[in-house]
Scaffold this motif. Structure first.
Motif, PDB file in Angstrom:
ATOM      1  N   ALA A 148       0.824  -1.079  -0.007  1.00  0.00           N
ATOM      2  CA  ALA A 148       0.147   0.038  -0.123  1.00  0.00           C
ATOM      3  C   ALA A 148       0.930   1.318   0.044  1.00  0.00           C
ATOM      4  CB  ALA A 148      -0.881   0.077   1.071  1.00  0.00           C
ATOM      5  N   ILE A 149       2.006   1.163   0.713  1.00  0.00           N
ATOM      6  CA  ILE A 149       3.043   2.460   0.814  1.00  0.00           C
ATOM      7  C   ILE A 149       3.584   2.389  -0.498  1.00  0.00           C
ATOM      8  CG2 ILE A 149       4.783   3.266   2.036  1.00  0.00           C
ATOM      9  CD1 ILE A 149       3.756   2.003   4.649  1.00  0.00           C
ATOM     10  N   LYS A 150       3.935   1.503  -0.903  1.00  0.00           N
ATOM     11  CA  LYS A 150       4.742   1.383  -2.234  1.00  0.00           C
ATOM     12  C   LYS A 150       4.025   1.977  -3.388  1.00  0.00           C
ATOM     13  CE  LYS A 150       7.954  -1.745  -4.790  1.00  0.00           C
ATOM     14  NZ  LYS A 150       9.128  -1.245  -4.673  1.00  0.00           N
ATOM     15  N   ASN A 151       2.620   1.597  -3.441  1.00  0.00           N
ATOM     16  CA  ASN A 151       1.802   2.058  -4.451  1.00  0.00           C
ATOM     17  C   ASN A 151       1.745   3.529  -4.383  1.00  0.00           C
ATOM     18  OD1 ASN A 151       1.273  -0.683  -5.238  1.00  0.00           O
ATOM     19  ND2 ASN A 151      -0.687  -0.960  -4.306  1.00  0.00           N
ATOM     20  N   ILE A 152       1.691   3.953  -3.387  1.00  0.00           N
ATOM     21  CA  ILE A 152       1.595   5.416  -3.242  1.00  0.00           C
ATOM     22  C   ILE A 152       2.725   6.165  -3.765  1.00  0.00           C
ATOM     23  CG2 ILE A 152       1.431   7.496  -1.954  1.00  0.00           C
ATOM     24  CD1 ILE A 152      -0.654   6.078  -0.125  1.00  0.00           C
ATOM     25  N   LEU A 153       3.955   5.601  -3.646  1.00  0.00           N
ATOM     26  CA  LEU A 153       5.307   6.106  -3.478  1.00  0.00           C
ATOM     27  C   LEU A 153       5.866   5.936  -5.165  1.00  0.00           C
ATOM     28  CD1 LEU A 153       7.345   5.297  -0.394  1.00  0.00           C
ATOM     29  CD2 LEU A 153       6.135   7.493  -1.000  1.00  0.00           C
ATOM     30  N   GLU A 154       5.289   4.769  -5.732  1.00  0.00           N
ATOM     31  CA  GLU A 154       5.823   4.374  -6.855  1.00  0.00           C
ATOM     32  C   GLU A 154       5.170   4.258  -7.985  1.00  0.00           C
ATOM     33  OE1 GLU A 154       8.493   1.080  -6.211  1.00  0.00           O
ATOM     34  OE2 GLU A 154       9.540   2.019  -4.693  1.00  0.00           O
ATOM     35  N   VAL A 155       3.863   4.134  -7.823  1.00  0.00           N
ATOM     36  CA  VAL A 155       2.692   3.400  -8.530  1.00  0.00           C
ATOM     37  C   VAL A 155       1.449   4.650  -8.827  1.00  0.00           C
ATOM     38  CG1 VAL A 155       1.190   1.456  -9.686  1.00  0.00           C
ATOM     39  CG2 VAL A 155       3.034   1.044  -7.914  1.00  0.00           C
ATOM     40  N   ASN A 156       1.889   5.654  -8.231  1.00  0.00           N
ATOM     41  CA  ASN A 156       0.955   6.954  -8.251  1.00  0.00           C
ATOM     42  C   ASN A 156      -0.696   6.607  -7.714  1.00  0.00           C
ATOM     43  OD1 ASN A 156       2.828   8.705  -9.646  1.00  0.00           O
ATOM     44  ND2 ASN A 156       2.561   7.839 -11.514  1.00  0.00           N
ATOM     45  N   TYR A 157      -0.841   5.684  -6.738  1.00  0.00           N
ATOM     46  CA  TYR A 157      -2.007   5.484  -6.137  1.00  0.00           C
ATOM     47  C   TYR A 157      -2.233   6.667  -5.368  1.00  0.00           C
ATOM     48  CZ  TYR A 157      -3.524   0.642  -7.498  1.00  0.00           C
ATOM     49  OH  TYR A 157      -3.781  -0.286  -7.995  1.00  0.00           O
ATOM     50  N   ARG A 158      -3.430   7.226  -5.237  1.00  0.00           N
ATOM     51  CA  ARG A 158      -3.496   8.453  -4.426  1.00  0.00           C
ATOM     52  C   ARG A 158      -3.763   8.339  -3.191  1.00  0.00           C
ATOM     53  NH1 ARG A 158      -4.711  12.752  -7.194  1.00  0.00           N
ATOM     54  NH2 ARG A 158      -5.955  13.595  -5.507  1.00  0.00           N
ATOM     55  N   LEU A 159      -4.206   6.920  -2.635  1.00  0.00           N
ATOM     56  CA  LEU A 159      -4.680   6.916  -1.386  1.00  0.00           C
ATOM     57  C   LEU A 159      -4.388   5.209  -0.786  1.00  0.00           C
ATOM     58  CD1 LEU A 159      -6.632   7.718   1.216  1.00  0.00           C
ATOM     59  CD2 LEU A 159      -8.682   6.642   0.096  1.00  0.00           C
ATOM     60  N   GLY A 160      -4.129   5.231   0.820  1.00  0.00           N
ATOM     61  CA  GLY A 160      -4.066   4.090   1.003  1.00  0.00           C
ATOM     62  C   GLY A 160      -4.439   3.759   2.442  1.00  0.00           C
ATOM     63  N   ILE A 161      -5.023   2.381   2.504  1.00  0.00           N
ATOM     64  CA  ILE A 161      -5.331   2.169   4.065  1.00  0.00           C
ATOM     65  C   ILE A 161      -4.430   0.899   4.547  1.00  0.00           C
ATOM     66  CG2 ILE A 161      -7.131   1.606   5.585  1.00  0.00           C
ATOM     67  CD1 ILE A 161      -9.090   2.743   3.826  1.00  0.00           C
ATOM     68  N   ILE A 162      -3.856   1.233   5.778  1.00  0.00           N
ATOM     69  CA  ILE A 162      -2.857   0.133   6.199  1.00  0.00           C
ATOM     70  C   ILE A 162      -3.481  -0.061   7.593  1.00  0.00           C
ATOM     71  CG2 ILE A 162      -0.739   0.899   4.930  1.00  0.00           C
ATOM     72  CD1 ILE A 162       0.189   2.133   7.511  1.00  0.00           C
ATOM     73  N   ARG A 163      -3.321  -1.466   7.906  1.00  0.00           N
ATOM     74  CA  ARG A 163      -3.940  -1.987   9.033  1.00  0.00           C
ATOM     75  C   ARG A 163      -2.706  -2.814   9.631  1.00  0.00           C
ATOM     76  NH1 ARG A 163      -7.985  -5.970   7.745  1.00  0.00           N
ATOM     77  NH2 ARG A 163      -6.164  -7.309   6.988  1.00  0.00           N
ATOM     78  N   TYR A 164      -2.415  -2.399  11.023  1.00  0.00           N
ATOM     79  CA  TYR A 164      -1.224  -2.930  11.592  1.00  0.00           C
ATOM     80  C   TYR A 164      -1.600  -3.495  13.238  1.00  0.00           C
ATOM     81  CZ  TYR A 164       0.009   1.790  12.733  1.00  0.00           C
ATOM     82  OH  TYR A 164      -0.114   3.153  13.037  1.00  0.00           O
ATOM     83  N   ALA A 165      -0.905  -4.017  13.904  1.00  0.00           N
ATOM     84  CA  ALA A 165      -1.010  -4.126  15.491  1.00  0.00           C
ATOM     85  C   ALA A 165      -0.453  -3.146  16.300  1.00  0.00           C
ATOM     86  CB  ALA A 165      -0.416  -5.598  15.716  1.00  0.00           C
ATOM     87  N   SER A 166      -0.977  -2.714  17.068  1.00  0.00           N
ATOM     88  CA  SER A 166      -0.598  -1.360  17.781  1.00  0.00           C
ATOM     89  C   SER A 166       1.063  -1.485  18.406  1.00  0.00           C
ATOM     90  CB  SER A 166      -1.423  -1.359  19.163  1.00  0.00           C
ATOM     91  OG  SER A 166      -1.369  -2.432  20.046  1.00  0.00           O
ATOM     92  N   GLY A 167       1.371  -2.802  18.236  1.00  0.00           N
ATOM     93  CA  GLY A 167       2.931  -2.774  18.690  1.00  0.00           C
ATOM     94  C   GLY A 167       3.758  -2.297  17.744  1.00  0.00           C
ATOM     95  N   TYR A 168       3.414  -2.331  16.409  1.00  0.00           N
ATOM     96  CA  TYR A 168       4.130  -1.841  15.100  1.00  0.00           C
ATOM     97  C   TYR A 168       3.742  -0.296  15.160  1.00  0.00           C
ATOM     98  CZ  TYR A 168       5.146  -6.639  14.482  1.00  0.00           C
ATOM     99  OH  TYR A 168       5.569  -7.976  14.633  1.00  0.00           O
TER     100      TYR A 168
END
Length: 303
Positions: A132-152
């Motif tokens: 998701a992060i890579k798509n924004i930085l390199e593939v011109n995606y406009r938006l990303g939603i990321i899900r992760y455990a609170s420990g990260y």
């Protein structure tokens, strides 16, 4: 010599009509004014375009040559006007990378119904946080939603800041269990990790955290007591396995009730699961805001 394009158009219309009066009716111009325009054009060209007679307006040989070129010129002018005046509305674009979550898919369905009739292209990609992060930085995606455990949380905040991405917290939640209504656990009032040990877990096949070995992430994300797991990338296959194999279960973010009913599934809490998950996104366009509004509605309905 400067040719009057409007006079050229008049001459073509007179040639097509074969009559000054019929052409004047088509052009909504008085016959004397139309006749004067044709004479001015002939004077500019230094030729006689029409022979005037009782039979009407008849092209001369030189007039036929002129009309041949005039039609081509007028067609090219029409092409230019179509190319630059009849510009279609600018096509809006929306692109997003999201975790595999039914409540987000449900929001996207509602969002797709609200985009109107104007040209638009929507790109919806289910993937892991790294992609998701890579798509924004390199593939011109406009938006990303990321899900992760609170420990990260610190890891992801540092990564987003380092990459220059704007973000905000959407929500936080505990995973719940989903399984077939035919699963023996479906009737239990309260589930614990020990209850899951004999069953098969369906799990997302992606590592959840970039730059950390997937084996480590899975060990931290998933209870160690489960001995049988099926890792699946595609959410449709996950639902199919859950609905058709009553031995299976899955940890998920809350799922809309209509989707549970469609696949014959139930959703259950597990008090042993204390991990908190975050979802974050980056700066929003108008279309992005409309989509996130639908996400918030889905959160209110399901969390």
């Amino acid at each position: 010599m400067n040719l009057n394009i409007l006079h050229m158009k008049y001459a073509v219309e007179v040639a097509n009509a074969g009559s000054l009066n019929r052409a004047s009716e088509e052009l909504l111009i008085a016959p004397p004014n139309l006749s004067r325009s044709i004479k001015e054009l002939e004077a500019d060209l230094g030729i006689i375009i029409f022979d005037r007679s009782s039979r009407g307006m008849v092209l001369t040989r030189r007039g036929e040559e002129f009309i041949h070129y005039a039609k081509k010129i007028l067609e090219q002018i029409d092409d230019v006007e179509r190319a630059f005046k009849e510009v279609p509305p600018e096509k809006r674009q929306f692109s997003i990378s999201v975790p595999r979550a039914s409540y987000i898919a449900d929001a996207f369905v509602r969002f797709s119904k609200s985009i109107g009739k104007d040209p638009v292209e929507l790109y919806y990609k289910e993937t892991n946080p790294y992609r998701a992060i890579k798509n924004i930085l390199e593939v011109n995606y406009r938006l990303g939603i990321i899900r992760y455990a609170s420990g990260y949380n610190k890891y992801f905040i540092d990564t987003l800041n380092e990459k220059g991405l704007a973000y905000e917290l959407i929500t936080q939640f505990h995973y719940v269990l989903v399984m077939s209504k035919k699963n023996p656990l479906a009737s239990k009032q309260e589930l614990h990790f020990s209850d899951l040990q004999p069953f098969i877990e369906i799990a997302h096949a992606d590592p959840f955290v970039p730059s950390i070995p997937s084996a480590i992430v899975r060990k931290e994300e998933l209870p160690d007591n489960v001995q049988r797991r099926i890792f699946v990338f595609e959410r449709g296959s996950q639902f199919y396995l859950l609905s058709e194999n009553p031995e299976t279960f899955m940890w998920v973010s809350p799922i809309p009730q209509n989707i549970l009913d469609r696949h014959g599934l139930v959703q259950l809490e597990c008090p042993d699961n204390t991990k908190i998950y975050y979802r974050r996104n980056y700066k929003l366009s108008d279309l992005d805001k409309k989509f996130i509004d639908e996400v918030h509605k889905s959160i209110r309905d399901n969390f």
